[in-house]
Write a protein that holds these residues in place. Structure first.
Motif, PDB file in Angstrom:
ATOM      1  N   ASN A 137       0.846  -1.093   0.011  1.00 58.12           N
ATOM      2  CA  ASN A 137       0.119   0.204  -0.034  1.00 58.12           C
ATOM      3  C   ASN A 137       1.013   1.079  -0.124  1.00 58.12           C
ATOM      4  O   ASN A 137       0.575   2.306  -0.808  1.00 58.12           O
ATOM      5  N   GLU A 138       1.891   1.197   0.663  1.00 57.33           N
ATOM      6  CA  GLU A 138       2.922   2.423   0.832  1.00 57.33           C
ATOM      7  C   GLU A 138       3.629   2.592  -0.660  1.00 57.33           C
ATOM      8  O   GLU A 138       3.772   3.728  -0.796  1.00 57.33           O
ATOM      9  N   LEU A 139       3.865   1.524  -0.980  1.00 55.82           N
ATOM     10  CA  LEU A 139       4.638   1.517  -2.253  1.00 55.82           C
ATOM     11  C   LEU A 139       3.667   2.119  -3.190  1.00 55.82           C
ATOM     12  O   LEU A 139       4.155   2.978  -4.170  1.00 55.82           O
ATOM     13  N   GLU A 140       2.488   1.796  -3.552  1.00 54.13           N
ATOM     14  CA  GLU A 140       1.612   2.361  -4.291  1.00 54.13           C
ATOM     15  C   GLU A 140       1.475   3.722  -4.124  1.00 54.13           C
ATOM     16  O   GLU A 140       1.337   4.500  -5.018  1.00 54.13           O
ATOM     17  N   ARG A 141       1.429   4.236  -3.033  1.00 57.90           N
ATOM     18  CA  ARG A 141       1.225   5.617  -2.548  1.00 57.90           C
ATOM     19  C   ARG A 141       2.332   6.261  -3.057  1.00 57.90           C
ATOM     20  O   ARG A 141       2.344   7.609  -3.745  1.00 57.90           O
ATOM     21  N   ALA A 142       3.628   5.958  -2.884  1.00 64.79           N
ATOM     22  CA  ALA A 142       4.935   6.425  -3.470  1.00 64.79           C
ATOM     23  C   ALA A 142       4.911   6.406  -4.709  1.00 64.79           C
ATOM     24  O   ALA A 142       5.098   7.551  -5.562  1.00 64.79           O
ATOM     25  N   VAL A 143       4.503   5.481  -5.680  1.00 68.07           N
ATOM     26  CA  VAL A 143       4.408   5.585  -7.345  1.00 68.07           C
ATOM     27  C   VAL A 143       3.304   6.490  -7.701  1.00 68.07           C
ATOM     28  O   VAL A 143       3.695   7.094  -8.544  1.00 68.07           O
ATOM     29  N   GLN A 144       2.202   6.704  -7.121  1.00 68.02           N
ATOM     30  CA  GLN A 144       1.153   7.533  -7.404  1.00 68.02           C
ATOM     31  C   GLN A 144       1.579   9.031  -7.326  1.00 68.02           C
ATOM     32  O   GLN A 144       0.961   9.904  -7.965  1.00 68.02           O
ATOM     33  N   HIS A 145       2.494   9.290  -6.599  1.00 69.48           N
ATOM     34  CA  HIS A 145       3.127  10.904  -6.483  1.00 69.48           C
ATOM     35  C   HIS A 145       4.160  10.957  -7.326  1.00 69.48           C
ATOM     36  O   HIS A 145       4.782  12.110  -7.174  1.00 69.48           O
ATOM     37  N   MET A 146       4.625   9.959  -7.958  1.00 67.26           N
ATOM     38  CA  MET A 146       6.071  10.407  -8.807  1.00 67.26           C
ATOM     39  C   MET A 146       6.008  11.649  -9.622  1.00 67.26           C
ATOM     40  O   MET A 146       7.017  12.205  -9.818  1.00 67.26           O
ATOM     41  N   ILE A 147       4.750  11.711 -10.311  1.00 64.73           N
ATOM     42  CA  ILE A 147       4.731  12.925 -10.947  1.00 64.73           C
ATOM     43  C   ILE A 147       4.221  14.376 -10.461  1.00 64.73           C
ATOM     44  O   ILE A 147       4.865  15.314 -10.411  1.00 64.73           O
ATOM     45  N   ASP A 148       3.186  14.324  -9.560  1.00 66.27           N
ATOM     46  CA  ASP A 148       2.720  15.542  -9.052  1.00 66.27           C
ATOM     47  C   ASP A 148       3.400  15.892  -7.702  1.00 66.27           C
ATOM     48  O   ASP A 148       3.191  16.960  -7.325  1.00 66.27           O
ATOM     49  N   ASP A 149       3.741  14.940  -6.957  1.00 69.94           N
ATOM     50  CA  ASP A 149       4.265  15.148  -5.645  1.00 69.94           C
ATOM     51  C   ASP A 149       5.527  14.478  -5.343  1.00 69.94           C
ATOM     52  O   ASP A 149       5.524  13.612  -4.462  1.00 69.94           O
ATOM     53  N   PRO A 150       6.575  14.842  -6.014  1.00 71.27           N
ATOM     54  CA  PRO A 150       7.916  14.004  -5.707  1.00 71.27           C
ATOM     55  C   PRO A 150       8.506  13.955  -4.350  1.00 71.27           C
ATOM     56  O   PRO A 150       8.990  12.952  -3.921  1.00 71.27           O
ATOM     57  N   GLY A 151       8.060  14.941  -3.266  1.00 67.44           N
ATOM     58  CA  GLY A 151       8.283  15.095  -2.126  1.00 67.44           C
ATOM     59  C   GLY A 151       7.776  14.111  -1.049  1.00 67.44           C
ATOM     60  O   GLY A 151       8.356  13.835  -0.059  1.00 67.44           O
ATOM     61  N   ALA A 152       6.528  13.604  -1.569  1.00 63.22           N
ATOM     62  CA  ALA A 152       5.686  12.688  -0.990  1.00 63.22           C
ATOM     63  C   ALA A 152       6.190  11.188  -1.052  1.00 63.22           C
ATOM     64  O   ALA A 152       6.012  10.392  -0.427  1.00 63.22           O
ATOM     65  N   VAL A 153       6.971  11.017  -2.042  1.00 63.52           N
ATOM     66  CA  VAL A 153       7.762   9.873  -2.618  1.00 63.52           C
ATOM     67  C   VAL A 153       8.441   9.377  -1.516  1.00 63.52           C
ATOM     68  O   VAL A 153       8.650   8.090  -1.008  1.00 63.52           O
ATOM     69  N   ALA A 154       9.478   9.903  -1.061  1.00 64.97           N
ATOM     70  CA  ALA A 154      10.475   9.500  -0.158  1.00 64.97           C
ATOM     71  C   ALA A 154      10.018   8.915   0.907  1.00 64.97           C
ATOM     72  O   ALA A 154      10.240   7.885   1.748  1.00 64.97           O
ATOM     73  N   ALA A 155       8.901   9.829   1.717  1.00 62.49           N
ATOM     74  CA  ALA A 155       8.331   9.176   2.953  1.00 62.49           C
ATOM     75  C   ALA A 155       7.361   8.124   2.611  1.00 62.49           C
ATOM     76  O   ALA A 155       7.630   6.999   3.496  1.00 62.49           O
ATOM     77  N   ALA A 156       6.872   7.728   1.752  1.00 61.22           N
ATOM     78  CA  ALA A 156       6.193   6.481   1.539  1.00 61.22           C
ATOM     79  C   ALA A 156       7.043   5.365   0.866  1.00 61.22           C
ATOM     80  O   ALA A 156       6.776   4.369   1.471  1.00 61.22           O
ATOM     81  N   ALA A 157       8.136   5.779   0.387  1.00 61.90           N
ATOM     82  CA  ALA A 157       9.442   4.792   0.218  1.00 61.90           C
ATOM     83  C   ALA A 157       9.697   4.228   1.618  1.00 61.90           C
ATOM     84  O   ALA A 157      10.093   3.006   1.705  1.00 61.90           O
ATOM     85  N   LEU A 158      10.054   5.198   2.464  1.00 64.01           N
ATOM     86  CA  LEU A 158      10.575   4.723   3.888  1.00 64.01           C
ATOM     87  C   LEU A 158       9.606   4.086   4.572  1.00 64.01           C
ATOM     88  O   LEU A 158      10.011   3.129   5.256  1.00 64.01           O
ATOM     89  N   ALA A 159       8.264   4.272   4.350  1.00 68.95           N
ATOM     90  CA  ALA A 159       7.310   3.306   5.016  1.00 68.95           C
ATOM     91  C   ALA A 159       7.299   1.837   4.486  1.00 68.95           C
ATOM     92  O   ALA A 159       6.963   0.989   5.220  1.00 68.95           O
ATOM     93  N   THR A 160       7.469   1.790   3.252  1.00 72.29           N
ATOM     94  CA  THR A 160       7.704   0.658   2.583  1.00 72.29           C
ATOM     95  C   THR A 160       8.797  -0.399   3.278  1.00 72.29           C
ATOM     96  O   THR A 160       8.760  -1.416   3.527  1.00 72.29           O
TER      97      THR A 160
END
Length: 220
Positions: A137-160
């Protein structure tokens, strides 16, 4: 002359960004998300086996889930050959896609081995599979932010990554419990299945690392 070149460069960057935010970039993200959804379906199916689902039936259903994931990966690889602009580097997308595919492959092997090895009780797998589902779930959240909100990707990747760590800790805890029991065939079966679940977690961690590394490169 320098100013004119700079202007063309800026216009080129704007066009590239528009392309990224357009159909091709969105399709890349969607295909990765389809792969993650297939992996999550595989994790849920493995959880159903813990709950008592017939194991031979689970193997049949897992083959169908795996086909869905493979189809999305094949389409993604074909798309990467055609598009000019991608959310992250092509090699990083390929690495991310491959790691997600490996998660599903390892889950397929887990369900097959649960059927072949046949331990009566699979309760030891419930928590690791739950941690896996949360990580996906966290990985999907990270992926869906790749374009519009790159800053959110790091936090979701860390949660993964934290979910992967949780899976490893649970394996250690379960092994500790097993090793207090008499060494018999059932103990060995459970140990093998715990090792397979740990391999699933390793692939999840590799997917998170691939995405985190890609976003770090993109920021420079």
């Amino acid at each position: 002359m320098a100013v004119r070149r700079s202007g063309r460069g800026r216009r080129g960057l704007v066009r590239a960004w528009d392309d990224l935010r357009g159909g091709s970039g969105r399709r890349v993200v969607e295909l990765v998300r389809v792969q993650i959804a297939a992996a999550r379906a595989g994790a849920e199916l493995a959880g159903e086996v813990v709950g008592g689902l017939d194991r031979s039936l689970a193997r049949t259903r897992m083959a169908e889930v795996e086909h869905q994931g493979d189809a999305a990966r094949a389409e993604l690889v074909a798309l990467l050959r055609r598009v000019l602009v991608t959310p992250i580097d092509r090699e990083d997308l390929f690495r991310l896609s491959r790691s997600i595919d490996d998660v599903l492959d390892q889950l397929r092997d887990y369900v097959r081995e649960a059927d072949i090895f046949g331990p009566a009780d699979l309760g030891f797998a419930a928590e690791p599979l739950q941690a896996l589902a949360e990580g996906l779930n966290e990985l999907e959240r990270a992926v869906q932010h790749m374009i519009d909100d790159p800053g959110a990707v790091a936090a979701a990747a860390l949660a993964t990554r934290k979910a992967r760590t949780r899976m490893r800790q649970l394996r250690q805890s379960r092994l500790g419990e097993l090793f207090t029991l008499p060494l018999d065939m059932d103990t060995l079966r459970r140990r093998e299945l715990l090792s397979r679940l740990d391999a699933v977690g390793q692939r999840l961690g590799e997917a998170a690392d691939a995405l985190a590394d890609a976003m770090l490169k993109r920021s420079h």
